[in-house]
Scaffold this active site. Structure first.
Site, mmCIF file in Angstrom:
data_model
loop_
_atom_site.group_PDB
_atom_site.id
_atom_site.type_symbol
_atom_site.label_atom_id
_atom_site.label_comp_id
_atom_site.label_asym_id
_atom_site.label_seq_id
_atom_site.Cartn_x
_atom_site.Cartn_y
_atom_site.Cartn_z
ATOM 1 N N LYS A 222 -23.307 46.062 -14.030
ATOM 2 C CA LYS A 222 -23.644 47.585 -13.810
ATOM 3 C C LYS A 222 -23.663 48.205 -15.284
ATOM 4 C CE LYS A 222 -23.222 51.350 -13.033
ATOM 5 N NZ LYS A 222 -23.884 52.425 -14.124
ATOM 6 N N GLU B 24 -10.181 48.536 -18.833
ATOM 7 C CA GLU B 24 -10.217 48.578 -20.085
ATOM 8 C C GLU B 24 -10.618 50.128 -20.250
ATOM 9 O OE1 GLU B 24 -9.415 46.985 -22.943
ATOM 10 O OE2 GLU B 24 -9.315 45.130 -21.812
ATOM 11 N N CYS C 134 -13.545 53.527 -28.156
ATOM 12 C CA CYS C 134 -12.299 53.500 -27.617
ATOM 13 C C CYS C 134 -11.002 53.408 -28.501
ATOM 14 C CB CYS C 134 -11.952 52.516 -26.506
ATOM 15 S SG CYS C 134 -12.397 50.880 -27.228
ATOM 16 N N GLU D 92 -8.808 62.483 -24.787
ATOM 17 C CA GLU D 92 -9.947 61.676 -25.401
ATOM 18 C C GLU D 92 -10.945 62.308 -25.617
ATOM 19 O OE1 GLU D 92 -11.712 58.258 -23.664
ATOM 20 O OE2 GLU D 92 -11.455 57.221 -25.416
HETATM 21 P P1 NAD Z 1 -17.492 56.030 -17.815
HETATM 22 O O1 NAD Z 1 -16.237 55.998 -17.098
HETATM 23 O O2 NAD Z 1 -18.202 57.491 -17.263
HETATM 24 O O3 NAD Z 1 -18.331 54.966 -17.351
HETATM 25 C C1 NAD Z 1 -18.170 53.669 -17.487
HETATM 26 C C2 NAD Z 1 -19.115 52.668 -16.413
HETATM 27 O O4 NAD Z 1 -18.572 52.928 -15.173
HETATM 28 C C3 NAD Z 1 -20.745 53.210 -16.643
HETATM 29 O O5 NAD Z 1 -21.331 52.068 -16.152
HETATM 30 C C4 NAD Z 1 -20.740 54.247 -15.447
HETATM 31 O O6 NAD Z 1 -22.010 54.164 -14.635
HETATM 32 C C5 NAD Z 1 -19.777 53.556 -14.264
HETATM 33 N N1 NAD Z 1 -19.158 54.640 -13.275
HETATM 34 C C6 NAD Z 1 -19.099 55.751 -13.593
HETATM 35 N N2 NAD Z 1 -18.602 56.164 -12.258
HETATM 36 C C7 NAD Z 1 -18.256 55.074 -11.267
HETATM 37 C C8 NAD Z 1 -17.622 54.999 -10.265
HETATM 38 N N3 NAD Z 1 -17.483 56.063 -9.366
HETATM 39 N N4 NAD Z 1 -17.531 53.759 -9.575
HETATM 40 C C9 NAD Z 1 -18.022 52.896 -10.424
HETATM 41 N N5 NAD Z 1 -18.706 52.772 -11.462
HETATM 42 C C10 NAD Z 1 -18.745 53.973 -12.218
HETATM 43 O O7 NAD Z 1 -17.287 55.979 -19.390
HETATM 44 P P2 NAD Z 1 -18.493 56.181 -20.505
HETATM 45 O O8 NAD Z 1 -18.444 57.389 -20.789
HETATM 46 O O9 NAD Z 1 -19.661 55.251 -20.336
HETATM 47 O O10 NAD Z 1 -17.747 55.439 -21.650
HETATM 48 C C11 NAD Z 1 -16.752 56.154 -22.498
HETATM 49 C C12 NAD Z 1 -15.130 55.548 -22.228
HETATM 50 O O11 NAD Z 1 -15.056 54.274 -22.294
HETATM 51 C C13 NAD Z 1 -14.436 56.164 -23.150
HETATM 52 O O12 NAD Z 1 -13.183 56.564 -22.382
HETATM 53 C C14 NAD Z 1 -13.816 55.137 -24.052
HETATM 54 O O13 NAD Z 1 -12.465 55.240 -24.334
HETATM 55 C C15 NAD Z 1 -13.861 54.083 -22.587
HETATM 56 N N6 NAD Z 1 -14.079 52.680 -23.486
HETATM 57 C C16 NAD Z 1 -12.955 51.898 -23.537
HETATM 58 C C17 NAD Z 1 -12.713 50.456 -24.057
HETATM 59 C C18 NAD Z 1 -11.787 49.576 -23.966
HETATM 60 O O14 NAD Z 1 -11.907 48.512 -24.379
HETATM 61 N N7 NAD Z 1 -10.581 50.057 -23.618
HETATM 62 C C19 NAD Z 1 -14.120 50.383 -24.888
HETATM 63 C C20 NAD Z 1 -15.106 51.015 -24.812
HETATM 64 C C21 NAD Z 1 -14.950 52.427 -24.077
#
Ligand code: NAD
Length: 495
Positions: free
Chosen positions: A179, A255, A289, A390
């Site tokens: 996804k 993550e 991140c 963040e």
């Molecule tokens: P997000 O949490 O909004 O979305 C991440 C993914 O989850 C997307 O594919 C989104 O469509 C999906 N999603 C959203 N709501 C959902 C739900 N209710 N159920 C299932 N899936 C859902 O995050 P983002 O804005 O896409 O990414 C930024 C975030 O990712 C930041 O907080 C960053 O720190 C984190 N991040 C962490 C790492 C790591 O390795 N720890 C790496 C990269 C990014």
């Protein structure tokens, strides 16, 4: 500048075929120019169900999960070759969807190829144990694939983060439903297209369905036919995923977000520490991140360090990622822009001192995109929102500290625990701080050291479980104990 791709349309990849979504299409636009880049699926629960069924049927058939490890390794090696061959054309699309500089896009794709190559080898190193071997009493401990895995990916490094999940999932023998994040569905589907051409991968092993997180994503995470969720994204979504996955006690890997500290002692190599501190926050416009979003500088060098830091940061070349001169692109979207500008306002309202940037760029072509200046706040207090939350944008908080104990206290004053950097020439200092900070990764006298061999993941609310390395592979395996009693009757049957 390289030629732009034509606008491409991507359906969903289900059971080895490209399928039109039943919910219509979503437009993907370049965050630097607002131009249309791709149309991707707005999937429905029905589309998703087909993908889950395909992954389930293929997993249960054993066509992939029971293959010899050497065959799975061969497939992963071929995927690696395809990705390396396709890097140039894919990197343009990755830049168009994310805005990141082209060199960073190339680096990301090569990193993903490296990860797939690593897991091609790792597939052949899944070994069991014989912890009991006594007369006729023998115990085998073996590892088996977890099953159908949901791979939920964010937009900031969509291909390398997907490879961290896909590589070990395939090496272990799992089948997957990917996804992608909305903003990067096009590049993800292009990547899947490339992998789908590899021979030897049965239909239904890799499936990809694009659509909103709160409908398609959550249906996927809730599905009783899915055995595991591997999620990368915000801590807020991670928390929801954990709750939803409890429906059938899925295995969960999270993550999540970070607010990493970059700690500079007065005996550090100053030139290297300044360059590193600048790029650890402003690379990818702060949308990493592991960004060093809290800079802690020892009070004895604070003024001179910060003067040099501001001078390097203010010279960063901001622009369209396709321009080879660009060092920092836009933030991903209008909503991310609003979020970042909201935090800058909150920093000012709370009384922090804005000492660099703080504005959206609006002159000329910048007005078409979501460009924010590299921004630095000093005079920050630890209870301010800009220190605790963040931001995921090019915004840095800086604090002075007096000694190791204070640096550790400030670094640990957060709900996150993803990464961090320490700069010093003293081994005693380095060891004290490394052991004192509660974080999954600590870089000493460097920032980032990408490579698939080592594990990555968070302490505290930065996540659960580990990705990459053999630890990442174990997340896609479960452990079975087979206890054998070699009886007379067993001998008779065998004869
Ligand atoms: P997000 O949490 O909004 O979305 C991440 C993914 O989850 C997307 O594919 C989104 O469509 C999906 N999603 C959203 N709501 C959902 C739900 N209710 N159920 C299932 N899936 C859902 O995050 P983002 O804005 O896409 O990414 C930024 C975030 O990712 C930041 O907080 C960053 O720190 C984190 N991040 C962490 C790492 C790591 O390795 N720890 C790496 C990269 C990014």
């Amino acid at each position: 500048m390289p030629a732009k791709n034509e606008v491409k349309v991507y359906g969903n990849y289900i059971g080895g075929s490209w399928v039109e979504p039943s919910g219509g299409w979503v437009e993907g636009r370049d965050p630097a120019t607002g131009e249309l880049v791709s149309r991707t699926a707005k999937s429905t629960a029905e589309d998703l169900q087909h993908a889950i069924d395909a992954a389930r049927t293929t997993f249960d058939s054993g066509d992939w999960s029971s293959k010899r490890p050497s065959d799975r390794a061969k497939t992963l090696r071929e995927m690696t070759d395809r990705l390396r061959e396709g890097t140039e054309s894919l990197s343009v699309l990755l830049t168009l969807e994310t805005g990141k500089p082209l060199a960073d896009s190339r680096g990301e794709l090569l990193n993903a190829a490296n990860v797939l190559e690593y897991y091609a080898s790792a597939a052949r190193h899944i070994v069991g144990r014989v912890p009991r071997y006594s007369g006729t009493d023998i115990s085998l401990v073996v590892h088996e694939p977890v099953g159908v895995c949901a791979l939920v990916v964010p937009w900031n490094s969509p291909i390398s983060l997907l490879s961290w999940k896909l590589g070990p999932a395939l090496a272990a023998g799992c089948t997957v439903v990917i996804k992608p994040a909305g903003y990067t569905s096009g590049i993800t589907m292009e990547f899947v297209k490339l992998l789908g051409k590899v021979e030897g991968i049965p239909p239904g092993v890799i499936n990809a369905v694009a659509g909103p997180g709160d409908s398609v994503g959550s249906e996927l995470v809730r599905s009783p036919k899915v055995d595991k969720v591997s999620f990368t994204g915000s801590t807020e979504t991670g928390r929801k995923i954990m709750e939803m996955a409890s429906s059938n006690l899925k295995k969960v890997n999270l993550e999540c977000g970070g607010k990493s500290a970059d700690i500079i002692f007065d005996d550090a190599n100053m030139d290297a520490a300044i360059q590193s501190a600048v790029w650890s926050i402003f690379r990818s416009a702060g949308q990493s991140c592991n960004a060093g979003s809290r800079l802690l500088v020892q009070d004895t060098i604070y003024d001179s360090f910060m003067a040099s830091f501001r001078s390097v940061a203010s010279a960063i070349r901001i622009g369209n990622g396709l321009d080879p001169k660009t060092e920092m692109g836009p933030v991903i979207s209008e909503s991310q822009l609003k979020r970042v500008m909201g935090f800058i306002q909150a920093g000012e309202d709370d009384g922090a001192r804005l000492t660099l940037g703080g504005k959206r760029l609006l002159e000329g072509d910048f007005a078409k995109g979501f460009f924010v200046q590299p921004t630095v706040f000093e005079g920050v207090e630890r209870d301010m929102r800009i220190f605790q939350e963040e931001i995921f944008g090019p915004v840095l908080c800086v604090l002075p500290f007096t000694d190791e104990d204070e640096a550790i206290r400030i670094a640990n004053d957060t709900k996150f625990g993803l990464a961090g950097d320490v700069w010093s020439r003293s081994l005693a200092r380095i060891m004290k701080v490394s052991q004192g900070i509660r974080t999954g990764t600590l870089w000493v006298n460097r920032h980032l050291n990408p490579g698939p061999e080592v594990p990555f993941g968070g302490y505290k609310q930065s996540g659960l479980g580990r990705e990459t390395g053999m630890d990442g592979l174990m997340e896609f395996l479960q452990t079975k104990h087979i206890s054998l009693q070699l009886t007379d009757s067993f001998d008779r049957v065998r004869r």
